[in-house]
Design an enzyme around this catalytic site. Sequence first.
Site, short mmCIF file in Angstrom:
data_model
loop_
_atom_site.label_atom_id
_atom_site.label_comp_id
_atom_site.label_asym_id
_atom_site.label_seq_id
_atom_site.Cartn_x
_atom_site.Cartn_y
_atom_site.Cartn_z
N ASP A 49 5.89 18.95 44.52
CA ASP A 49 6.02 20.86 44.29
C ASP A 49 5.18 21.13 43.60
O ASP A 49 5.12 22.00 42.69
CB ASP A 49 7.69 20.33 43.81
N ASP A 185 12.81 23.98 38.97
CA ASP A 185 12.21 24.85 40.23
C ASP A 185 12.06 26.02 39.88
O ASP A 185 12.50 26.86 40.59
CB ASP A 185 12.96 24.62 41.75
N ILE A 237 18.92 23.97 49.45
CA ILE A 237 18.43 24.78 49.33
C ILE A 237 17.85 24.72 47.96
O ILE A 237 19.05 24.99 46.78
CB ILE A 237 19.28 26.40 49.63
N GLU A 238 16.66 24.86 48.19
CA GLU A 238 15.61 24.64 46.66
C GLU A 238 14.63 25.82 47.11
O GLU A 238 13.73 25.83 47.69
CB GLU A 238 15.70 23.25 46.18
#
EC number: 3.2.1.99
Length: 797
Positions: A49, A185, A237-238
Amino acid sequence: MTIRSTPRSAAATTLAAALTLTLAPSASAAPPGPDLPDPPAFTEVTVHDPALVAAGDEHWVFGSHLAAAKTEDFIDWEQTAHHVTPENPLFEDVTQELAETLEWAESDTLWAPDVVQLPDGRFAMYYNACRGDSPRSAMGVAIADEVDGPYEDQGIILRSGHREGEGPSEDGTAYDGTVHPNVVDPDIFYDEHDDLWMVYGSYSGGIFLLELDETTGLPKPDQGYGTHLMGGNHSRIEAPNMMFDEESGYYYLFTTFGGLDADGGYNMRVARAEDPAGPYYDAEGHDMREVKSDPELPIFDDESIEPYGTKLMGNFLFQRELGDPGAGDGVGYVSPGHSTSHLDPETGRMHLIFHSRFPGEGERHHVRTHEMHMNSQGWPVVAPYRYAGAEAQKVHRPHAVGDYRLIDHGKAISDEIARAVDITLERNGRIRGDVEGRWKLTGQHGAELTIDDETYHGVFTHEWDPTTSDWVLSFSVLSSAGVSLWGSQLEPMSDEDVVAAIRDELPLQGVDEVLSSLELPQEASRGAQITWTSSDESIITADGDVTRPEPGSADAEVTLHAEITLGDHQETARFDVVVPARPEPGMVAHYRFDGNLSSAEGRTGDAAGDGVVTGDRIEDLRPDEQASFTQGVDGQALQLDGDSGIRLPDGLISDADYAVSFWVRPATVAPYTTTFFGARSDTAWVSLVPDAGPDTEGRTTLWSGSAQRYLGDAGEQLPVDEWTHVAFTVEGGAVEVLLDGELAHSGEDFPEVFTTADGVFALGVNWWDTPFHGAIDDLRVFHGGLDTEELAELATR
């Protein structure tokens, strides 16, 4: 023959004219080739990430589990931090500094952060932690004077997942995971007016936007969770990331759809808007605020969301076919995602930075950077290969003509890997092959393809292909339906050359002895066909199935023919092989480790060799170094220090049926670290790992990979500082794993790995992972599988 004399003056004139014709440019002369840099020297870092921030000449990425890395050129990277431990240099002691966040999230780790440089030069880290099986999360801000810290906590700014009795959520109402965000996020960005914003969210209620105070970095008051941009009803969804492009005037919102695991179908998409707060639309014009899962369907409903968003990249493989130039299986990604973008303010070059897993490698992941280009419709397209420094430049039409491998990324959210198909871009503008249509070169290096009445716009660029270790011409194009196509040009080869290359690479080249079933290819490069015949179908069939003679029988001799056909060219290759009778079942090696690396048992007529000390990789043999020993289960045991291993004799196992037994006492446990490792190649191996990583949530596993993958999950992790007996047996594709004499795993279709007599074997090391730290005792290896009772007896001290 008549010889005519030429006057001297006339001869001079003729020679001058000839020289003029030779030296003058010709209308048919080949166009100049591209100007390309030296081959890249890539380095690998592990940052799940990644989120990007520039600091002087350096680019830093920060990711989950407090990982960090830096680079100056997106090619050569350096890992600088990893793991949420007191030793992580980004905080004085992150476990204490962020204790409140970890306590709220009921977690011992951190998820994807972002770092931004504030107007006063300080760096703000937006950290977050999440429980994981629910949207119970907390997000806060920490400040540092330097990008590499140490960061000081400024407190929590958002919470999600409130339970009854814990008060209202950030907007004053009871928390509802279908409409409220999971506060993870974060992505921090400046808009065109230098105002500071944060876009954030993952699954749950979707992606949200908050305006920040650029002085403090904190959210401006009275916004609640902010403005909803897309997602909801727990849609997968991210990982939002925002990029403003001054030339187009659009804000581009990159997100990742699907699940992050290797089987989760993670894929990157983009939408755009004229204002940070939206509304955002995809290439088909869909309002992304309306994109969410159907609450009437099971949770994490992907079908409802997969038609939306402009898809840039998903699972793919530019496979290398038999006979293709280069080496290996090809280039591909699995579950690429959680991207961060970079737009160079001086050059205008754009990069997409993300993590990816890889075909056949489970949950192993690394950072990747690909260059992006804006197409003629104002949408970014992503180059097919890892960024290697080549600049976009004029592409001449004759260079663009040729054979290509084509990837269609489609719109699906799926764990299937999109494999390339073959096409040809012809001189007349037609596309022939597995896909047909028309193509043209536009401008300096623009690409336009029309397939099935759908037009795709993008660019031709030169990229570094690691399979061939050379530069290749590629294209990346995008349709108005939001579908990306990638093409990679193949080296020109005649049918005769292709057939010769296939012949030279047939799997039986150089093989005199066959021990188990063969993979006999029937298709190869450029659509070539291969037909196999066998002189003795009872031993080796035309499909490659092998039946070895029974123990005590004579070895069998078989001739195989491979007829290779491509176009009008045909060639036949002959292979004479011996199929040895199966070995007598029984123990072939027994390493007691009583102060030495010798085996107490040997094969009939050929004693098993001694082990050899290695460095931290299986090929790093150190025969002059001495092994260390410690108190064992019975007598002494091998002691491994986490920096070395033991190479066992090659060919220790050379049968489809075998068993392995040993005692193990880990001092520490690290993901993927092996105890016993055996391999035919780097894509065909067996490894007993105390911790198989996220694939099994850290449980001990008999792992086989990577071309054929099998995870024999033993249901628990080996305890530290305790002796455990481990045994496994493989017979006829059936596998059993026992811990302390108790059956922990059983399964079918375990891959045949040891199909040659020169397999490599080791304790504590392989080609990739952290070496084992701990002790191993009483290793026994058997030809022929053992039953459960026989394995259990070996666990008796």
